[in-house]
Design an enzyme around this catalytic site. Structure first.
Site, PDB file in Angstrom:
ATOM      1  N   THR A 125       0.816  -1.212   0.000  1.00 41.88           N
ATOM      2  CA  THR A 125       0.000   0.000   0.000  1.00 41.88           C
ATOM      3  C   THR A 125       0.853   1.266   0.000  1.00 41.88           C
ATOM      4  O   THR A 125       1.973   1.261   0.537  1.00 41.88           O
ATOM      5  CB  THR A 125      -0.897  -0.003   1.266  1.00 41.88           C
ATOM      6  OG1 THR A 125      -1.452   1.297   1.441  1.00 41.88           O
ATOM      7  CG2 THR A 125      -0.117  -0.347   2.536  1.00 41.88           C
ATOM      8  N   ASP A 126       0.312   2.350  -0.538  1.00 44.88           N
ATOM      9  CA  ASP A 126       1.031   3.633  -0.498  1.00 44.88           C
ATOM     10  C   ASP A 126       1.146   4.165   0.935  1.00 44.88           C
ATOM     11  O   ASP A 126       1.945   5.057   1.205  1.00 44.88           O
ATOM     12  CB  ASP A 126       0.351   4.675  -1.409  1.00 44.88           C
ATOM     13  CG  ASP A 126      -1.071   5.023  -0.996  1.00 44.88           C
ATOM     14  OD1 ASP A 126      -1.625   4.380  -0.074  1.00 44.88           O
ATOM     15  OD2 ASP A 126      -1.647   5.956  -1.602  1.00 44.88           O
ATOM     16  N   GLU A 127       0.353   3.601   1.868  1.00 49.57           N
ATOM     17  CA  GLU A 127       0.401   4.097   3.253  1.00 49.57           C
ATOM     18  C   GLU A 127       1.753   3.858   3.905  1.00 49.57           C
ATOM     19  O   GLU A 127       2.075   4.499   4.915  1.00 49.57           O
ATOM     20  CB  GLU A 127      -0.702   3.460   4.098  1.00 49.57           C
ATOM     21  CG  GLU A 127      -2.070   3.874   3.626  1.00 49.57           C
ATOM     22  CD  GLU A 127      -3.168   3.722   4.667  1.00 49.57           C
ATOM     23  OE1 GLU A 127      -2.863   3.526   5.857  1.00 49.57           O
ATOM     24  OE2 GLU A 127      -4.328   3.816   4.267  1.00 49.57           O
ATOM     25  N   TYR A 150      -1.416  -0.311  11.229  1.00 51.16           N
ATOM     26  CA  TYR A 150      -1.655  -1.009   9.958  1.00 51.16           C
ATOM     27  C   TYR A 150      -0.509  -0.760   8.982  1.00 51.16           C
ATOM     28  O   TYR A 150       0.113  -1.705   8.472  1.00 51.16           O
ATOM     29  CB  TYR A 150      -2.980  -0.554   9.320  1.00 51.16           C
ATOM     30  CG  TYR A 150      -3.066  -0.884   7.832  1.00 51.16           C
ATOM     31  CD1 TYR A 150      -3.166  -2.200   7.400  1.00 51.16           C
ATOM     32  CD2 TYR A 150      -3.025   0.134   6.863  1.00 51.16           C
ATOM     33  CE1 TYR A 150      -3.208  -2.505   6.042  1.00 51.16           C
ATOM     34  CE2 TYR A 150      -3.069  -0.163   5.516  1.00 51.16           C
ATOM     35  CZ  TYR A 150      -3.164  -1.488   5.104  1.00 51.16           C
ATOM     36  OH  TYR A 150      -3.206  -1.792   3.761  1.00 51.16           O
ATOM     37  N   LYS A 154       2.410  -3.279   7.375  1.00 47.97           N
ATOM     38  CA  LYS A 154       2.606  -3.488   5.934  1.00 47.97           C
ATOM     39  C   LYS A 154       4.049  -3.160   5.555  1.00 47.97           C
ATOM     40  O   LYS A 154       4.668  -3.868   4.768  1.00 47.97           O
ATOM     41  CB  LYS A 154       1.627  -2.630   5.117  1.00 47.97           C
ATOM     42  CG  LYS A 154       0.173  -3.034   5.224  1.00 47.97           C
ATOM     43  CD  LYS A 154      -0.131  -4.432   4.697  1.00 47.97           C
ATOM     44  CE  LYS A 154      -0.033  -4.553   3.202  1.00 47.97           C
ATOM     45  NZ  LYS A 154      -0.538  -5.884   2.728  1.00 47.97           N
TER      46      LYS A 154
HETATM   47  P1  NAD Z   1      -9.955  -6.954   2.873  1.00 47.29           P
HETATM   48  O1  NAD Z   1      -9.899  -6.643   4.320  1.00 47.29           O
HETATM   49  O2  NAD Z   1     -11.180  -6.662   2.105  1.00 47.29           O
HETATM   50  O3  NAD Z   1      -9.639  -8.509   2.667  1.00 47.29           O
HETATM   51  C1  NAD Z   1      -8.631  -9.176   3.361  1.00 47.29           C
HETATM   52  C2  NAD Z   1      -8.832 -10.682   3.195  1.00 47.29           C
HETATM   53  O4  NAD Z   1      -7.764 -11.363   3.876  1.00 47.29           O
HETATM   54  C3  NAD Z   1     -10.148 -11.191   3.795  1.00 47.29           C
HETATM   55  O5  NAD Z   1     -10.790 -12.064   2.896  1.00 47.29           O
HETATM   56  C4  NAD Z   1      -9.697 -11.926   5.054  1.00 47.29           C
HETATM   57  O6  NAD Z   1     -10.554 -13.010   5.411  1.00 47.29           O
HETATM   58  C5  NAD Z   1      -8.309 -12.428   4.645  1.00 47.29           C
HETATM   59  N1  NAD Z   1      -7.439 -12.678   5.805  1.00 47.29           N
HETATM   60  C6  NAD Z   1      -7.215 -11.827   6.855  1.00 47.29           C
HETATM   61  N2  NAD Z   1      -6.388 -12.422   7.745  1.00 47.29           N
HETATM   62  C7  NAD Z   1      -6.077 -13.654   7.243  1.00 47.29           C
HETATM   63  C8  NAD Z   1      -5.255 -14.734   7.687  1.00 47.29           C
HETATM   64  N3  NAD Z   1      -4.585 -14.676   8.854  1.00 47.29           N
HETATM   65  N4  NAD Z   1      -5.157 -15.836   6.905  1.00 47.29           N
HETATM   66  C9  NAD Z   1      -5.827 -15.925   5.736  1.00 47.29           C
HETATM   67  N5  NAD Z   1      -6.639 -14.934   5.274  1.00 47.29           N
HETATM   68  C10 NAD Z   1      -6.749 -13.818   6.007  1.00 47.29           C
HETATM   69  O7  NAD Z   1      -8.684  -6.241   2.221  1.00 47.29           O
HETATM   70  P2  NAD Z   1      -8.502  -5.573   0.772  1.00 47.29           P
HETATM   71  O8  NAD Z   1      -8.933  -4.174   0.829  1.00 47.29           O
HETATM   72  O9  NAD Z   1      -9.051  -6.508  -0.249  1.00 47.29           O
HETATM   73  O10 NAD Z   1      -6.906  -5.564   0.698  1.00 47.29           O
HETATM   74  C11 NAD Z   1      -6.187  -6.680   0.179  1.00 47.29           C
HETATM   75  C12 NAD Z   1      -4.696  -6.376   0.227  1.00 47.29           C
HETATM   76  O11 NAD Z   1      -4.418  -5.213  -0.553  1.00 47.29           O
HETATM   77  C13 NAD Z   1      -4.161  -6.085   1.623  1.00 47.29           C
HETATM   78  O12 NAD Z   1      -2.894  -6.669   1.735  1.00 47.29           O
HETATM   79  C14 NAD Z   1      -4.070  -4.561   1.685  1.00 47.29           C
HETATM   80  O13 NAD Z   1      -3.047  -4.153   2.552  1.00 47.29           O
HETATM   81  C15 NAD Z   1      -3.733  -4.238   0.236  1.00 47.29           C
HETATM   82  N6  NAD Z   1      -4.175  -2.914  -0.243  1.00 47.29           N
HETATM   83  C16 NAD Z   1      -5.462  -2.501  -0.099  1.00 47.29           C
HETATM   84  C17 NAD Z   1      -5.869  -1.266  -0.618  1.00 47.29           C
HETATM   85  C18 NAD Z   1      -7.293  -0.775  -0.500  1.00 47.29           C
HETATM   86  O14 NAD Z   1      -7.552   0.384  -0.833  1.00 47.29           O
HETATM   87  N7  NAD Z   1      -8.240  -1.581  -0.073  1.00 47.29           N
HETATM   88  C19 NAD Z   1      -4.927  -0.463  -1.278  1.00 47.29           C
HETATM   89  C20 NAD Z   1      -3.601  -0.908  -1.397  1.00 47.29           C
HETATM   90  C21 NAD Z   1      -3.245  -2.150  -0.886  1.00 47.29           C
HETATM   91  O1  DAU Z   2      -4.049   4.044   0.603  1.00 48.59           O
HETATM   92  C1  DAU Z   2      -4.307   2.660   0.574  1.00 48.59           C
HETATM   93  C2  DAU Z   2      -5.083   2.261   1.811  1.00 48.59           C
HETATM   94  O2  DAU Z   2      -6.406   2.781   1.645  1.00 48.59           O
HETATM   95  C3  DAU Z   2      -5.112   0.753   2.040  1.00 48.59           C
HETATM   96  O3  DAU Z   2      -3.817   0.304   2.321  1.00 48.59           O
HETATM   97  C4  DAU Z   2      -6.045   0.391   3.203  1.00 48.59           C
HETATM   98  O4  DAU Z   2      -6.164  -1.014   3.307  1.00 48.59           O
HETATM   99  C5  DAU Z   2      -7.418   1.000   2.941  1.00 48.59           C
HETATM  100  O5  DAU Z   2      -8.267   0.742   4.032  1.00 48.59           O
HETATM  101  C6  DAU Z   2      -7.308   2.500   2.686  1.00 48.59           C
HETATM  102  O6  DAU Z   2      -6.891   3.199   3.894  1.00 48.59           O
HETATM  103  P1  DAU Z   2      -7.545   4.594   4.336  1.00 48.59           P
HETATM  104  O7  DAU Z   2      -7.348   4.758   5.774  1.00 48.59           O
HETATM  105  O8  DAU Z   2      -7.103   5.691   3.432  1.00 48.59           O
HETATM  106  O9  DAU Z   2      -9.086   4.254   3.957  1.00 48.59           O
HETATM  107  P2  DAU Z   2     -10.471   4.540   4.727  1.00 48.59           P
HETATM  108  O10 DAU Z   2     -11.546   4.154   3.763  1.00 48.59           O
HETATM  109  O11 DAU Z   2     -10.498   3.972   6.081  1.00 48.59           O
HETATM  110  O12 DAU Z   2     -10.451   6.135   4.847  1.00 48.59           O
HETATM  111  C7  DAU Z   2     -10.329   6.972   3.717  1.00 48.59           C
HETATM  112  C8  DAU Z   2     -10.320   8.403   4.220  1.00 48.59           C
HETATM  113  O13 DAU Z   2     -11.625   8.718   4.729  1.00 48.59           O
HETATM  114  C9  DAU Z   2      -9.366   8.656   5.366  1.00 48.59           C
HETATM  115  O14 DAU Z   2      -8.820   9.963   5.243  1.00 48.59           O
HETATM  116  C10 DAU Z   2     -10.238   8.592   6.614  1.00 48.59           C
HETATM  117  C11 DAU Z   2     -11.583   9.088   6.120  1.00 48.59           C
HETATM  118  N1  DAU Z   2     -12.768   8.494   6.785  1.00 48.59           N
HETATM  119  C12 DAU Z   2     -12.871   7.150   6.835  1.00 48.59           C
HETATM  120  C13 DAU Z   2     -13.956   6.551   7.449  1.00 48.59           C
HETATM  121  C14 DAU Z   2     -14.059   5.054   7.540  1.00 48.59           C
HETATM  122  C15 DAU Z   2     -13.759   9.319   7.311  1.00 48.59           C
HETATM  123  O15 DAU Z   2     -13.674  10.561   7.224  1.00 48.59           O
HETATM  124  N2  DAU Z   2     -14.838   8.731   7.917  1.00 48.59           N
HETATM  125  C16 DAU Z   2     -14.964   7.382   8.029  1.00 48.59           C
HETATM  126  O16 DAU Z   2     -15.963   6.913   8.628  1.00 48.59           O
END
Ligand code: NAD
Ligand code: DAU
Length: 337
Positions: A125-127, A150, A154
């Protein structure tokens, strides 16, 4: 080719499994997923009879089981997505983030090393880069400086993956992507949470002043990037993915309200997330130049399509917004108003 996808029952994983089955007819996909609160077997229920797909419910931290799976399924490549993924939960309860994201990743890297896979794609992730000021972009050279438990977990696993590439010659590629949106996202994340609340006329909780910036990418564009990195990435390299769609949170929340047809008065400013990163923005020129990848979806059109997807699938997210999630919601938002 036998590909192990971890976390295939989550948001990005489910979209990725569908893309791989459609785009690579010669591949067999094994989805290893523990089905935590975020994993939903319904996301891929229609694949149950597909001979090119197998679901295994297990924990990536279970080394014996993982090794056995690599052996019996003759795994050639790994796309590792399984993780605890929500920043707010990592602030409420960090331990499981270390266990799954760090230790679980190491278990998989060790199996990849033992069984000599051709590719280990570590999805990150970019985080991990921390927060930007008002200008500038994250490049692959930006130093890692995570802010939340988190993102620290990562970053730790990214470094571990790169160390396995350097020391043991495991063919690791690391990808770092910005905020995804699209179908099957768990409704604790900004966009689906706001849609679900708007539909039910509930307040839309905006953290702080709502002026934090995220750089949005449609999940399909991310998944095509993951496939490109898996096939064409160079061992030991990092690739950023983003779609140059920076938006202030409040702007998105108001757009969601407009698309659902609800008044802006539903916006409720609440206490800020501790340590809240101010701005993310990605430079993805390396992925574009080296992988021949480019984002295709325009934010405004894809957001409208995403809102329609959730509005039409109310039953899907209503089943999720019950039980454990209700308790989390109360803990996360109850004290913030
Ligand atoms: P998500 O939370 O929707 O899904 C995570 C999945 O992993 C779930 O199906 C969960 O059951 C499984 N999991 C969790 N712990 C586990 C374990 N111990 N063993 C086996 N399975 C397990 O997450 P997502 O948003 O689909 O993200 C997927 C990946 O992409 C993550 O690694 C996250 O860091 C990365 N990522 C997410 C975003 C985003 O915006 N959502 C952006 C950049 C990177
Ligand atoms: O940048 C990539 C990341 O994006 C991934 O690595 C993470 O898995 C994914 O969850 C996401 O992280 P963020 O923290 O950016 O996403 P979130 O949807 O939780 O929040 C997006 C923005 O919105 C953040 O600035 C916080 C704000 N927010 C979020 C929630 C849930 C609110 O203002 N209110 C809310 O209730």
């Amino acid at each position: 080719m036998n590909v192990l996808v971890t976390g295939g029952s989550g948001f990005i994983g489910a979209n990725l499994v569908r893309l791989l089955l459609a785009e690579r007819p010669g591949w067999r996909i094994v989805n290893l997923d523990k089905l935590t609160y975020a994993g939903n077997p319904e996301n891929l229920a229609d694949l149950a009879e597909n001979p090119r797909y197998r679901f295994v419910r297990a924990d990536i931290c279970n080394g014996e089981l993982v090794a056995d799976l690599f052996r019996t399924e003759r795994i050639d490549g790994v796309m590792h997505l399984a993780a605890e993924s929500h920043v707010d939960r990592s602030i409420l309860a960090p331990s499981v983030f270390i266990e799954t994201n760090v230790r679980g990743s190491q278990v998989l890297l060790e199996a990849a090393r033992e069984f000599g896979v051709k590719r280990f794609l570590h999805v990150s992730t970019d985080e991990v880069y921390g927060s930007l000021g008002p200008t500038g972009l994250f490049t692959e050279e930006t130093p890692v400086a995570p802010s939340s438990p988190y993102s620290a977990s990562k970053a730790a696993s990214d470094l571990l993956a790169l160390a396995y590439a350097h020391t043991f010659r495991v063919p690791v590629v690391v990808t770092r992507c910005s905020n995804n949106y699209g179908p099957y996202q768990f409704p604790e994340k900004l966009i689906p949470l706001m849609i679900a609340n708007a539909v039910r006329d509930l307040p839309l909780p905006v953290y702080g002043d709502g002026m934090n910036v995220r750089d949005w990418i449609h999940v399909e564009d991310h998944c095509r990037g993951l496939l490109a990195a898996f096939e064409d990435g160079k061992d030991g390299e990092v690739y950023n993915f983003g779609a140059s769609s920076e938006r202030h949170n409040i702007h998105i929340v108001k757009q969601v309200l407009d698309l659902v047809g609800k008044p802006h008065s539903l916006v409720q400013y609440v206490k800020d997330r501790p340590g809240h990163d101010r701005r993310y923005a990605i430079d993805s020129r390396k992925a574009q130049a080296k992988l021949g990848w480019a984002p295709r979806r325009r934010f405004e059109d894809a957001l409208a399509e995403t809102v329609r997807w959730y509005v039409e699938r109310r039953a899907w997210w209503e089943r999720i917004i019950s039980g454990e999630y209700l308790r989390y919601y109360e803990k996360q938002y109850g004290a913030r108003r």
